[in-house]
Each structure stands twice: as structure tokens, then as C-alpha cells.
Design a protein around this motif. Structure first.
Motif, PDB file in Angstrom:
ATOM      1  N   GLY A 114       0.762  -1.248   0.000  1.00  0.00           N
ATOM      2  CA  GLY A 114       0.000   0.000   0.000  1.00  0.00           C
ATOM      3  C   GLY A 114       0.784   1.285   0.000  1.00  0.00           C
ATOM      4  N   ILE A 115       2.123   1.229   0.029  1.00  0.00           N
ATOM      5  CA  ILE A 115       2.924   2.463   0.026  1.00  0.00           C
ATOM      6  C   ILE A 115       4.060   2.316  -0.987  1.00  0.00           C
ATOM      7  CG2 ILE A 115       2.388   2.894   2.459  1.00  0.00           C
ATOM      8  CD1 ILE A 115       5.336   2.100   3.067  1.00  0.00           C
ATOM      9  N   PRO A 116       4.700   3.434  -1.368  1.00  0.00           N
ATOM     10  CA  PRO A 116       5.833   3.337  -2.303  1.00  0.00           C
ATOM     11  C   PRO A 116       6.994   2.528  -1.715  1.00  0.00           C
ATOM     12  CG  PRO A 116       5.021   5.587  -2.186  1.00  0.00           C
ATOM     13  CD  PRO A 116       4.345   4.833  -1.082  1.00  0.00           C
ATOM     14  N   ILE A 117       7.881   2.092  -2.574  1.00  0.00           N
ATOM     15  CA  ILE A 117       9.069   1.348  -2.156  1.00  0.00           C
ATOM     16  C   ILE A 117       9.944   2.230  -1.262  1.00  0.00           C
ATOM     17  CG2 ILE A 117      11.198   0.237  -2.963  1.00  0.00           C
ATOM     18  CD1 ILE A 117       9.669  -0.480  -5.546  1.00  0.00           C
ATOM     19  N   VAL A 118      10.401   1.662  -0.155  1.00  0.00           N
ATOM     20  CA  VAL A 118      11.300   2.362   0.763  1.00  0.00           C
ATOM     21  C   VAL A 118      12.730   1.946   0.403  1.00  0.00           C
ATOM     22  CG1 VAL A 118      11.924   2.771   3.165  1.00  0.00           C
ATOM     23  CG2 VAL A 118       9.525   2.303   2.552  1.00  0.00           C
ATOM     24  N   GLU A 119      13.582   2.895   0.060  1.00  0.00           N
ATOM     25  CA  GLU A 119      14.922   2.580  -0.437  1.00  0.00           C
ATOM     26  C   GLU A 119      15.996   3.079   0.503  1.00  0.00           C
ATOM     27  OE1 GLU A 119      15.742   2.961  -4.599  1.00  0.00           O
ATOM     28  OE2 GLU A 119      13.660   3.487  -5.034  1.00  0.00           O
ATOM     29  N   GLY A 120      16.992   2.229   0.774  1.00  0.00           N
ATOM     30  CA  GLY A 120      18.139   2.601   1.578  1.00  0.00           C
ATOM     31  C   GLY A 120      17.983   2.213   3.037  1.00  0.00           C
ATOM     32  N   ARG A 121      19.118   1.866   3.647  1.00  0.00           N
ATOM     33  CA  ARG A 121      19.115   1.357   5.027  1.00  0.00           C
ATOM     34  C   ARG A 121      18.519   2.345   6.020  1.00  0.00           C
ATOM     35  NH1 ARG A 121      24.730  -0.821   7.097  1.00  0.00           N
ATOM     36  NH2 ARG A 121      24.140  -2.654   5.849  1.00  0.00           N
ATOM     37  N   GLU A 122      18.883   3.628   5.919  1.00  0.00           N
ATOM     38  CA  GLU A 122      18.399   4.609   6.884  1.00  0.00           C
ATOM     39  C   GLU A 122      16.896   4.821   6.760  1.00  0.00           C
ATOM     40  OE1 GLU A 122      20.022   5.898   9.442  1.00  0.00           O
ATOM     41  OE2 GLU A 122      21.624   4.541   8.823  1.00  0.00           O
ATOM     42  N   ALA A 123      16.394   4.857   5.526  1.00  0.00           N
ATOM     43  CA  ALA A 123      14.954   5.024   5.324  1.00  0.00           C
ATOM     44  C   ALA A 123      14.192   3.804   5.836  1.00  0.00           C
ATOM     45  CB  ALA A 123      14.662   5.257   3.843  1.00  0.00           C
ATOM     46  N   ILE A 124      14.771   2.640   5.649  1.00  0.00           N
ATOM     47  CA  ILE A 124      14.140   1.410   6.143  1.00  0.00           C
ATOM     48  C   ILE A 124      14.100   1.408   7.668  1.00  0.00           C
ATOM     49  CG2 ILE A 124      14.475  -1.091   6.345  1.00  0.00           C
ATOM     50  CD1 ILE A 124      15.478  -1.015   3.419  1.00  0.00           C
ATOM     51  N   LYS A 125      15.188   1.844   8.299  1.00  0.00           N
ATOM     52  CA  LYS A 125      15.206   1.939   9.755  1.00  0.00           C
ATOM     53  C   LYS A 125      14.098   2.883  10.243  1.00  0.00           C
ATOM     54  CE  LYS A 125      18.034   3.635  13.592  1.00  0.00           C
ATOM     55  NZ  LYS A 125      19.302   4.298  13.988  1.00  0.00           N
ATOM     56  N   ALA A 126      13.968   4.029   9.594  1.00  0.00           N
ATOM     57  CA  ALA A 126      12.937   5.001   9.988  1.00  0.00           C
ATOM     58  C   ALA A 126      11.547   4.412   9.816  1.00  0.00           C
ATOM     59  CB  ALA A 126      13.087   6.274   9.162  1.00  0.00           C
ATOM     60  N   ARG A 127      11.356   3.622   8.781  1.00  0.00           N
ATOM     61  CA  ARG A 127      10.049   2.992   8.552  1.00  0.00           C
ATOM     62  C   ARG A 127       9.701   2.039   9.690  1.00  0.00           C
ATOM     63  NH1 ARG A 127       4.969   3.224   6.601  1.00  0.00           N
ATOM     64  NH2 ARG A 127       4.131   1.100   6.523  1.00  0.00           N
ATOM     65  N   TRP A 128      10.657   1.213  10.111  1.00  0.00           N
ATOM     66  CA  TRP A 128      10.389   0.281  11.204  1.00  0.00           C
ATOM     67  C   TRP A 128      10.160   1.016  12.523  1.00  0.00           C
ATOM     68  CZ3 TRP A 128       8.619  -4.182  10.217  1.00  0.00           C
ATOM     69  CH2 TRP A 128       9.069  -4.937   9.129  1.00  0.00           C
ATOM     70  N   GLU A 129      10.857   2.137  12.720  1.00  0.00           N
ATOM     71  CA  GLU A 129      10.701   2.910  13.960  1.00  0.00           C
ATOM     72  C   GLU A 129       9.301   3.505  14.087  1.00  0.00           C
ATOM     73  OE1 GLU A 129      13.981   5.640  13.634  1.00  0.00           O
ATOM     74  OE2 GLU A 129      15.118   4.552  15.176  1.00  0.00           O
TER      75      GLU A 129
END
Length: 320
Positions: free
Chosen positions: A234-249
Motif C-alpha cells: 500500500g505504500i511506495p518502495i522504501v529505499e536505503g538502510r536509513e529510510a528502512i530503519k525510519a520505517r520500522w521505527e
């Protein structure tokens, strides 16, 4: 959801292309013999795989030099119709051969090459497996004094633990024999590493689950590659380690009580791998009742500095 799966297919086409039936694969890293190949292909079957070996060569004063450690690797090639081998030596010199059996001449033909020099014409040995179980190959070669003869290569003492090899100059009658090179690969067979690599991927999955439960977002992020892609529903692709970390947070208000990833299949292709299966877990937000959930996932892994990292992570929930 269609976009997510389409992105996955576009990003990793090389990982999912069908291979020839007898080529090297994750399940069979050294290939398989083709049933259509000459039956003599099985002469080299016990050598298929890798061995830890010791290579001995003669010094100019005719003494034997100290051994050099090497790996000797054999595999089926050309969709299981021939054999290729290579030696990887600790001193930095490497060599290899292409081995084909000719049904017309009923002989093996072995074409040799080496990293010592680039040859415009490969040396060729010819021979057969003997009744004693040796594989013996010859190439015509004069002795230093001009005597006609052969350089003879022999594989012997072949069993499930390895083999031995010797290179010798012999005269035409083979009554004069002078060994110049010998290799001991007995008790040196190296088990296939495929199962070990799969174990490492499963361990990385468990580490991810542990970090998720502990809300250790740094550890979670470190299990991804720097250029990883997260593909949630349901959301755009999350790219890069830091962005992925922020998504999980973003989900830290919800306590994860349990989490597991149960792989249905893991396939390894070089420095990439993919696995898919089902995940499940339980969670609780504040004083709300404990929620149980499950879903299906696909992960593409990439080997970075010897460790398996998530390169593409895609999942979606299954409704009860």
C-alpha cells in the motif's frame, strides 16, 4: 500489490531465470552428468567437487620443493556433457582444463591452460581410464637430452575421500620414468557449502526476528544492505538502510511479543539468494488485546563481505 511484485520481478530477473537441467545450481553447485553424455563421463565422477590438496614440484637440483596448498575443483559443464577443473594455489598460480570424451576415438581429450602465461594454442593430453582404476593421459614430449617420450599424467587412489595425481616424463616404452610434479588430494574432499550458506541465511532471519521483538532498530537496519528495498503493502518502495530503519521505527508504539519467518524454500545463486515462505507473530499496542497475525513474504539476499544481508524485502498479511 501488483506494483510490488512487478518491481521484484524487474529487479531480480537473473535470479529466477530457468537454468539448463544439468548446469550448476544452488542444489547442485558442481552440476550434474547429462544422461546423454558418453558413459565414460563417469570416470571423473568421484572427483567432482572440491579438494584441499598439497602440490609438490621438483627443484632444479632434483630435490622436491616444499608443498604449496591448493584447492582442486571439478564440475560438470556444457549442460552436463563435459568436465572442467581448476586449481587455485596459495602461491597465486592457477590452472585449469576442459575435459571431453570422444566416442569416435574412444579417448579423453584434456585441454590445459594456466595463469602463468596466455597461450594461443592449448596443450592437449589424451588417454583413458585403466582396468586398475587409474585415469592416465599422455602428451608427446622429448626429454632434455632429445629422447622421444611422453609427459604422462595419472589420477590414482581415487575414492570418496579424494585422490592423488602425478606428472611424469616417460620414454616410449614407459620403462624410464621420471616424476616432476605430484599432488596429494587424499582425505581432502570439501563438503558442499550450499547447506552451510542456507544455515547462515536462516540465522540472519532469526536475528531479524530477535531484533524486531527487542525493538533494536539499529540491529534490524544492519541486516539490510545499504541499498536495500523495502516493499510493504500500500505504500511506495522504501529505499536505503536509513529510510528502512525510519520505517520500522514508526511502529515502535506497538510491542512485538513474538515473530518468526518460516522459509518454504531457499535458493542460492552465487552472491545472491532468495527465500520465500510465511511469517507470523503476536503484538500488543498499549492496553489493547494481544493481536495475532500472519502473512507471506519474499526476501532477496545479497552476500556482503561474507555475510548475508536483505536486499529486497516484500510481504503482505493473510486475513484470518
Amino acid at each position: 500489490m501488483k506494483t510490488a511484485f512487478l518491481s521484484l520481478l524487474l529487479l531480480v530477473p537473473a535470479l529466477i531465470l530457468a537454468q539448463f537441467d544439468f548446469d550448476a545450481s544452488s542444489e547442485h553447485p558442481f552440476g550434474l552428468p547429462n544422461p546423454k553424455a558418453p558413459k565414460e563421463l563417469m570416470d571423473f565422477a568421484p572427483l567432482i567437487g572440491e579438494c584441499n590438496c598439497k602440490s609438490y614440484s621438483r627443484n632444479a637440483d632434483q630435490t622436491w620443493a616444499e608443498p604449496v596448498d591448493m584447492i582442486w575443483r571439478f564440475k560438470y559443464i556444457m549442460n552436463g556433457m563435459g568436465i572442467q577443473d581448476e586449481t587455485l594455489k596459495k602461491d597465486g598460480t592457477h590452472s585449469g582444463s576442459i575435459r571431453q570424451f570422444s566416442q569416435d576415438s574412444t579417448r579423453w581429450y584434456v585441454h590445459y591452460y594456466t595463469s602463468r602465461a596466455v597461450s594461443t594454442r592449448l596443450s592437449t593430453w589424451e588417454g583413458n581410464k585403466t582396468e586398475e582404476g587409474k585415469i592416465v593421459l599422455y602428451r608427446e614430449q622429448k626429454a632434455p637430452n632429445g629422447t622421444d617420450g611422453f609427459y604422462r599424467l595419472s589420477f590414482y587412489d581415487i575414492d570418496e575421500k579424494g585422490f592423488k595425481w602425478i606428472g611424469e616424463w616417460v620414454d616410449k616404452t614407459e620403462s624410464v620414468v621420471f616424476p616432476t610434479w605430484k599432488i596429494d588430494c587424499s582425505n581432502g574432499k570439501i563438503p558442499s557449502s550450499s547447506s552451510e550458506e542456507k544455515d547462515k541465511i536462516m540465522a540472519a532471519s532469526k536475528s531479524f526476528s530477535k531484533a524486531y521483538i527487542e525493538q533494536n532498530f539499529d540491529a534490524m537496519a544492519n541486516i539490510y544492505t545499504h541499498d536495500a528495498k523495502l516493499i510493504p503493502l500500500g505504500i511506495p518502495i522504501v529505499e536505503g538502510r536509513e529510510a528502512i530503519k525510519a520505517r520500522w521505527e514508526m511502529g515502535k508504539a506497538t510491542k512485538i511479543l513474538s515473530h518468526s519467518m518460516d522459509a518454504s524454500e531457499i535458493n542460492i545463486i552465487g552472491d545472491y539468494a532468495y527465500d520465500y515462505g510465511y511469517y507470523s507473530g503476536t503484538s500488543q499496542k498499549g492496553n489493547e488485546p494481544v493481536a495475532k497475525w500472519k502473512g507471506k513474504y519474499v526476501v532477496v539476499w545479497k552476500k556482503v563481505a561474507g555475510s548475508w544481508k536483505m536486499y529486497i524485502d516484500i510481504w503482505n498479511r493473510i486475513k484470518d
